[in-house]
Scaffold this active site. Sequence first.
Site, PDB file in Angstrom:
ATOM      1  N   ASP A 189       0.782  -1.235   0.000  1.00  0.00           N
ATOM      2  CA  ASP A 189       0.000   0.000   0.000  1.00  0.00           C
ATOM      3  C   ASP A 189       0.817   1.290   0.000  1.00  0.00           C
ATOM      4  OD1 ASP A 189       1.135   0.000   2.495  1.00  0.00           O
ATOM      5  OD2 ASP A 189      -0.734  -0.202   3.611  1.00  0.00           O
ATOM      6  N   GLU A 221      -0.149  -9.089  -1.009  1.00  0.00           N
ATOM      7  CA  GLU A 221      -0.836  -8.507   0.165  1.00  0.00           C
ATOM      8  C   GLU A 221      -2.007  -7.628  -0.309  1.00  0.00           C
ATOM      9  OE1 GLU A 221       0.491  -5.446   3.194  1.00  0.00           O
ATOM     10  OE2 GLU A 221       1.230  -7.210   4.213  1.00  0.00           O
ATOM     11  N   GLU A 240      -2.480   5.042   2.755  1.00  0.00           N
ATOM     12  CA  GLU A 240      -2.330   3.626   2.375  1.00  0.00           C
ATOM     13  C   GLU A 240      -3.627   2.956   1.929  1.00  0.00           C
ATOM     14  OE1 GLU A 240      -0.939   5.027   5.031  1.00  0.00           O
ATOM     15  OE2 GLU A 240       1.216   4.728   4.795  1.00  0.00           O
ATOM     16  N   HIS A 284       5.324   5.727  13.427  1.00  0.00           N
ATOM     17  CA  HIS A 284       5.787   6.499  12.272  1.00  0.00           C
ATOM     18  C   HIS A 284       4.665   6.977  11.349  1.00  0.00           C
ATOM     19  CE1 HIS A 284       4.867   3.502   9.175  1.00  0.00           C
ATOM     20  NE2 HIS A 284       5.222   2.593  10.053  1.00  0.00           N
ATOM     21  N   ARG A 332       1.947   8.574   9.013  1.00  0.00           N
ATOM     22  CA  ARG A 332       1.744   9.975   8.631  1.00  0.00           C
ATOM     23  C   ARG A 332       0.577  10.591   9.403  1.00  0.00           C
ATOM     24  NH1 ARG A 332       4.097  12.374   3.622  1.00  0.00           N
ATOM     25  NH2 ARG A 332       5.718  10.907   3.042  1.00  0.00           N
ATOM     26  N   HIS A 360      12.141   5.663  13.797  1.00  0.00           N
ATOM     27  CA  HIS A 360      12.011   5.770  12.338  1.00  0.00           C
ATOM     28  C   HIS A 360      12.821   6.972  11.866  1.00  0.00           C
ATOM     29  CE1 HIS A 360       9.989   6.137   8.413  1.00  0.00           C
ATOM     30  NE2 HIS A 360       9.479   4.939   8.629  1.00  0.00           N
TER      31      HIS A 360
HETATM   32  C1  UD1 Z   1       6.213   5.014   4.144  1.00  0.00           C
HETATM   33  C2  UD1 Z   1       4.914   4.441   3.572  1.00  0.00           C
HETATM   34  C3  UD1 Z   1       4.151   3.703   4.676  1.00  0.00           C
HETATM   35  C4  UD1 Z   1       5.021   2.668   5.356  1.00  0.00           C
HETATM   36  C5  UD1 Z   1       6.300   3.319   5.836  1.00  0.00           C
HETATM   37  C6  UD1 Z   1       7.208   2.249   6.401  1.00  0.00           C
HETATM   38  C7  UD1 Z   1       3.794   5.707   1.806  1.00  0.00           C
HETATM   39  C8  UD1 Z   1       2.780   6.707   1.461  1.00  0.00           C
HETATM   40  N1  UD1 Z   1       4.052   5.498   3.101  1.00  0.00           N
HETATM   41  O1  UD1 Z   1       5.882   5.962   5.156  1.00  0.00           O
HETATM   42  O2  UD1 Z   1       3.016   3.079   4.099  1.00  0.00           O
HETATM   43  O3  UD1 Z   1       4.310   2.139   6.432  1.00  0.00           O
HETATM   44  O4  UD1 Z   1       6.976   3.986   4.753  1.00  0.00           O
HETATM   45  O5  UD1 Z   1       8.231   2.770   7.168  1.00  0.00           O
HETATM   46  O6  UD1 Z   1       4.358   5.128   0.915  1.00  0.00           O
HETATM   47  N2  UD1 Z   1      13.790   8.429   5.806  1.00  0.00           N
HETATM   48  C9  UD1 Z   1      15.168   8.346   5.793  1.00  0.00           C
HETATM   49  N3  UD1 Z   1      15.757   7.139   5.502  1.00  0.00           N
HETATM   50  C10 UD1 Z   1      15.035   6.022   5.257  1.00  0.00           C
HETATM   51  C11 UD1 Z   1      13.630   6.108   5.285  1.00  0.00           C
HETATM   52  C12 UD1 Z   1      13.025   7.329   5.535  1.00  0.00           C
HETATM   53  O7  UD1 Z   1      15.860   9.324   6.024  1.00  0.00           O
HETATM   54  O8  UD1 Z   1      15.627   4.978   5.005  1.00  0.00           O
HETATM   55  C13 UD1 Z   1      13.163   9.740   6.084  1.00  0.00           C
HETATM   56  C14 UD1 Z   1      13.245  10.709   4.898  1.00  0.00           C
HETATM   57  O9  UD1 Z   1      13.404  12.016   5.374  1.00  0.00           O
HETATM   58  C15 UD1 Z   1      11.871  10.531   4.243  1.00  0.00           C
HETATM   59  C16 UD1 Z   1      11.010  10.358   5.470  1.00  0.00           C
HETATM   60  O10 UD1 Z   1      11.783   9.555   6.362  1.00  0.00           O
HETATM   61  O11 UD1 Z   1      11.514  11.639   3.436  1.00  0.00           O
HETATM   62  C17 UD1 Z   1       9.673   9.704   5.249  1.00  0.00           C
HETATM   63  O12 UD1 Z   1       9.783   8.559   4.414  1.00  0.00           O
HETATM   64  P1  UD1 Z   1       8.496   8.060   3.597  1.00  0.00           P
HETATM   65  O13 UD1 Z   1       8.775   6.844   2.817  1.00  0.00           O
HETATM   66  O14 UD1 Z   1       7.916   9.211   2.865  1.00  0.00           O
HETATM   67  O15 UD1 Z   1       7.583   7.662   4.832  1.00  0.00           O
HETATM   68  P2  UD1 Z   1       6.034   7.526   4.986  1.00  0.00           P
HETATM   69  O16 UD1 Z   1       5.289   7.961   3.761  1.00  0.00           O
HETATM   70  O17 UD1 Z   1       5.667   8.145   6.254  1.00  0.00           O
HETATM   71  N1  UDP Z   2      11.469  -3.447  11.544  1.00  0.00           N
HETATM   72  C1  UDP Z   2      12.859  -3.572  11.514  1.00  0.00           C
HETATM   73  N2  UDP Z   2      13.614  -2.727  12.290  1.00  0.00           N
HETATM   74  C2  UDP Z   2      13.057  -1.774  13.084  1.00  0.00           C
HETATM   75  C3  UDP Z   2      11.647  -1.639  13.087  1.00  0.00           C
HETATM   76  C4  UDP Z   2      10.882  -2.483  12.300  1.00  0.00           C
HETATM   77  O1  UDP Z   2      13.399  -4.424  10.819  1.00  0.00           O
HETATM   78  O2  UDP Z   2      13.800  -1.052  13.764  1.00  0.00           O
HETATM   79  C5  UDP Z   2      10.654  -4.337  10.690  1.00  0.00           C
HETATM   80  C6  UDP Z   2       9.517  -5.080  11.364  1.00  0.00           C
HETATM   81  O3  UDP Z   2       9.923  -6.362  11.769  1.00  0.00           O
HETATM   82  C7  UDP Z   2       8.443  -5.137  10.286  1.00  0.00           C
HETATM   83  C8  UDP Z   2       8.713  -3.906   9.432  1.00  0.00           C
HETATM   84  O4  UDP Z   2      10.034  -3.479   9.738  1.00  0.00           O
HETATM   85  O5  UDP Z   2       8.592  -6.276   9.465  1.00  0.00           O
HETATM   86  C9  UDP Z   2       7.723  -2.812   9.745  1.00  0.00           C
HETATM   87  O6  UDP Z   2       8.107  -1.646   9.102  1.00  0.00           O
HETATM   88  P1  UDP Z   2       7.412  -0.247   9.357  1.00  0.00           P
HETATM   89  O7  UDP Z   2       6.889  -0.181  10.754  1.00  0.00           O
HETATM   90  O8  UDP Z   2       8.385   0.778   8.914  1.00  0.00           O
HETATM   91  O9  UDP Z   2       6.233  -0.231   8.302  1.00  0.00           O
HETATM   92  P2  UDP Z   2       4.715  -0.755   8.324  1.00  0.00           P
HETATM   93  O10 UDP Z   2       4.689  -2.171   8.772  1.00  0.00           O
HETATM   94  O11 UDP Z   2       3.945   0.148   9.239  1.00  0.00           O
HETATM   95  O12 UDP Z   2       4.272  -0.572   6.911  1.00  0.00           O
END
Ligand code: UD1
Ligand code: UDP
Length: 387
Positions: free
Chosen positions: A96, A118, A132, A209, A211, A242
């Site tokens: 999603d 999924e 999502e 984490h 949004r 996160h």
């Molecule tokens: C996204 C997904 C959400 C998922 C989540 C998992 C969408 C709309 N949202 O969340 O469904 O549950 O990821 O974690 O696709 N950042 C880093 N390094 C990383 C990852 C993130 O610095 O490796 C920071 C960056 O500043 C980035 C921000 O986190 O811009 C947010 O990342 P983003 O993928 O946009 O997060 P969400 O949309 O909140």
């Molecule tokens: N996870 C991880 N390290 C962490 C936190 C989570 O490997 O420090 C794993 C966790 O086991 C799960 C996935 O990341 O499989 C969940 O990711 P996240 O919470 O970012 O996204 P969501 O499940 O909400 O989409």
Amino acid sequence: MLKIMLVFGTRPEAIKMAPLIKALEKHEQIKAITTVTAQHREMLDQVLTRFGIKPVYDLNLMKPGQSLTEITVGVLSKIESIVSQEKPDLILVHGDTATTFASSLAAFYHQIPVGHVEAGLRTDNKYSPFPEEMNRKLTGCLSDLHFAPTLTAKQALLKEGVPSERIVVTGNTVIDALLQTVKPNYTFKNEALNQLDFVDKKIILLTAHRRENLGEPLRDIFLAVREIVESNPDTEVVLPVHLNPVVQKLAREILGETERVKLVAPLEYEEFVNLMDRCYLVLTDSGGLQEEAPSLGKPVLVLRDTTERPEAIAAGTVKLIGTNRATIIEETTMLLINPREYQRMSEAVNPYGDGKAAERILQAILFHFRLSPLPAQEYDNESGSLR
Ligand code: UD1
Ligand code: UDP
């Protein structure tokens, strides 16, 4: 050779696609082309390294504080040339995220069939989880094959008019990954985790984490956790923070100086799930944790108003409690001081999978493309057996 392109970009997608990549790569009639959008960077790379996945294409899209539009537009425009050059027989997407929706749209523009892993999870609330719910629904509209993890998910798709023969109930690949990774005598690489007292302390694993929680809800979550730790000397909290800068800032501001709260960098997957296996309870707004923790017998309090994963709630191991500060304190305290309630919620249940989801998806793909005469044997999460 059947050419299958897998596209994903975030940590949870990578974890859940990893078992499938391995299954596809092993099959002699399949050429798997792994493409990452890198909507996440460090958190994605941690998973790629852990599972030994080497992407063929890396769009390297992540920007600090990226907007939904930036990710969506970035994926759409950067994936175009790859899709038209490779012309795969099938594009597989997961779940999603913005990556999921944008890459399935790109596949549609090139009239390439989409397989949605999924598929079918729903709250039927357009804005929760946001964005999502709509990402998953829109991806469903664009998909040709729907790999539903549970019967509930299949029923949601049938209700929306998806033909039954396009849906296969597979279980969730997250359980494949989990069962391959949790070990009874695991030693942590992170010394701070090795030093946790799992015997005399109740270790709470916290992640947040979403949004829709950024801002006041997240502030309330962290304030509630601070109060819980201060009033219960036998508790300790681990929060892998996160990398979203908004989450980082609030976590440091509210919990940075709190005794018995460990703020750590995102943990490598193996460390994280083994920590979950040893903790007392889980507080989270994550989707994946709602699937993993029940199978390890860990009670989960979900810091959200809705969930698209109702199965573990029905089984009694997960409770939806929202983000109100007083409610979080009340519900967590109950699990800390009431052994009967704790026991009731810590029954290990596995409504999300049996570790064979990737195999079923592979079989369903082979059957669809007439490379096997046998359809996949579906997963029956309601009776815990095969149908
Ligand atoms: C996204 C997904 C959400 C998922 C989540 C998992 C969408 C709309 N949202 O969340 O469904 O549950 O990821 O974690 O696709 N950042 C880093 N390094 C990383 C990852 C993130 O610095 O490796 C920071 C960056 O500043 C980035 C921000 O986190 O811009 C947010 O990342 P983003 O993928 O946009 O997060 P969400 O949309 O909140
Ligand atoms: N996870 C991880 N390290 C962490 C936190 C989570 O490997 O420090 C794993 C966790 O086991 C799960 C996935 O990341 O499989 C969940 O990711 P996240 O919470 O970012 O996204 P969501 O499940 O909400 O989409």
